[in-house]
Enzyme design. Sequence first.
Site, PDB file in Angstrom:
ATOM      1  N   GLN A 156      -9.285  13.186  -0.640  1.00 26.17           N
ATOM      2  CA  GLN A 156      -8.589  13.975  -1.648  1.00 26.17           C
ATOM      3  C   GLN A 156      -9.071  15.420  -1.613  1.00 26.17           C
ATOM      4  OE1 GLN A 156      -7.950  11.935  -5.573  1.00 26.17           O
ATOM      5  NE2 GLN A 156      -9.371  10.412  -4.719  1.00 26.17           N
TER       6      GLN A 156
ATOM      7  N   HIS B 222      -3.598   1.177   8.482  1.00 23.10           N
ATOM      8  CA  HIS B 222      -4.187   0.768   7.209  1.00 23.10           C
ATOM      9  C   HIS B 222      -5.623   0.268   7.362  1.00 23.10           C
ATOM     10  CE1 HIS B 222      -3.992  -0.855   3.042  1.00 23.10           C
ATOM     11  NE2 HIS B 222      -4.762  -1.817   3.533  1.00 23.10           N
TER      12      HIS B 222
ATOM     13  N   ASN C  95     -13.716   9.029  -1.196  1.00 26.41           N
ATOM     14  CA  ASN C  95     -14.371   7.874  -1.804  1.00 26.41           C
ATOM     15  C   ASN C  95     -14.053   6.670  -0.930  1.00 26.41           C
ATOM     16  OD1 ASN C  95     -15.110   9.478  -4.032  1.00 26.41           O
ATOM     17  ND2 ASN C  95     -13.187   9.033  -5.061  1.00 26.41           N
TER      18      ASN C  95
ATOM     19  N   HIS D 108      -8.283   7.528   3.491  1.00 29.21           N
ATOM     20  CA  HIS D 108      -7.745   8.787   2.976  1.00 29.21           C
ATOM     21  C   HIS D 108      -8.830   9.529   2.216  1.00 29.21           C
ATOM     22  CE1 HIS D 108      -7.673   6.380  -0.699  1.00 29.21           C
ATOM     23  NE2 HIS D 108      -7.474   7.484  -1.397  1.00 29.21           N
TER      24      HIS D 108
ATOM     25  N   CYS E 102       0.832  -1.198   0.000  1.00 22.83           N
ATOM     26  CA  CYS E 102       0.000   0.000   0.000  1.00 22.83           C
ATOM     27  C   CYS E 102       0.872   1.255   0.000  1.00 22.83           C
ATOM     28  CB  CYS E 102      -0.916   0.021   1.220  1.00 22.83           C
ATOM     29  SG  CYS E 102      -1.883   1.548   1.359  1.00 22.83           S
TER      30      CYS E 102
ATOM     31  N   HIS F 250      -6.545   2.145   2.066  1.00 19.14           N
ATOM     32  CA  HIS F 250      -6.063   2.891   3.224  1.00 19.14           C
ATOM     33  C   HIS F 250      -6.933   4.137   3.426  1.00 19.14           C
ATOM     34  CE1 HIS F 250      -2.408   3.706   5.837  1.00 19.14           C
ATOM     35  NE2 HIS F 250      -3.163   4.785   6.017  1.00 19.14           N
TER      36      HIS F 250
END
Length: 303
Positions: A127, A72, A112, A125, A25, A123
């Site tokens: 944007q 993770h 997303n 996260h 990852c 993982h």
Amino acid sequence: ELRGEEVVYAIHRQDRTFLPARDHCPLDPTRPGGAETEIPFPAFEIAVFDNRFPAFQAPHGAAEVVVYTDDHDASFGTLAPERAEALMWVWRHRYTELGAREDVDYVFIFENRGVEVGVTLHHPHGQIYGYPFVPPVAQLELAADQRLGGCAPCVLLERELGDAQRVVYENDSVVVYVPYAARWAYEAHVVMRRHRPSLRDCEPDELRLLADALQALTRGYDALFDRPFPYVMAVHQAPTVAGEAGEAAGERGHLHVEFYPPLRTAEKLKYLAGSEQGGGTFISDTLPEESAARLREAIERAA
């Protein structure tokens, strides 16, 4: 041109990393003796960096990745409350800094989650896109102000609080509800009680309570069907036209976060098919009031 909508071509994204093996990852920390990742530290709290496969880049906008944690297997909902609150400050900082750029007219923060919405990395996260124009959804929301005779989210929030049956969670600064005209079965809007055009207009306690509401909702989502719940999370706030981080837009915009979850049952997805894509009209299999009751119970169960 027929619809008057922008289309962005970023053909280099065709080769971006896609669902790599667990031990490869790129958003994990770089641990001694392990593979090098995007984050050159053995541990971290929150990381922000330029997207290696950007949809926008200077001098025509920006694209960043925000990694919530070095765990993770975590999720937005399982972050420690202090970490979720810190994330609100990170969002606020990036909104202010990117919004000050001349090539950024709108700062769009989103997440997303789940392969069902096309995620390419598991993982936890999100944007941030710095659009060099104000995108259509933001334009429509601003246009709604005139149609509703004032700040549209303020008007709609007042209606939802008056009705109350679609409210699923609230605290002193934030209200979460399934909207009257929900398109997705468990769509939810997380709205600031006071008129706050953007994250940078919020008081510190409001940011803490925003994180609280977002976590309550995402934990409730996971409890709803006792499984990781996919969604698109979209942060809507004031445009940053002319590089003034919202000042050029004045009081336009009202900070709120919208969730678009594709599940309509534990196993069934809502697909955007003929009417949705061809006609631009959602057809729903559920009533917002019934979905709100189920989601409200799930949030209480997950607390």
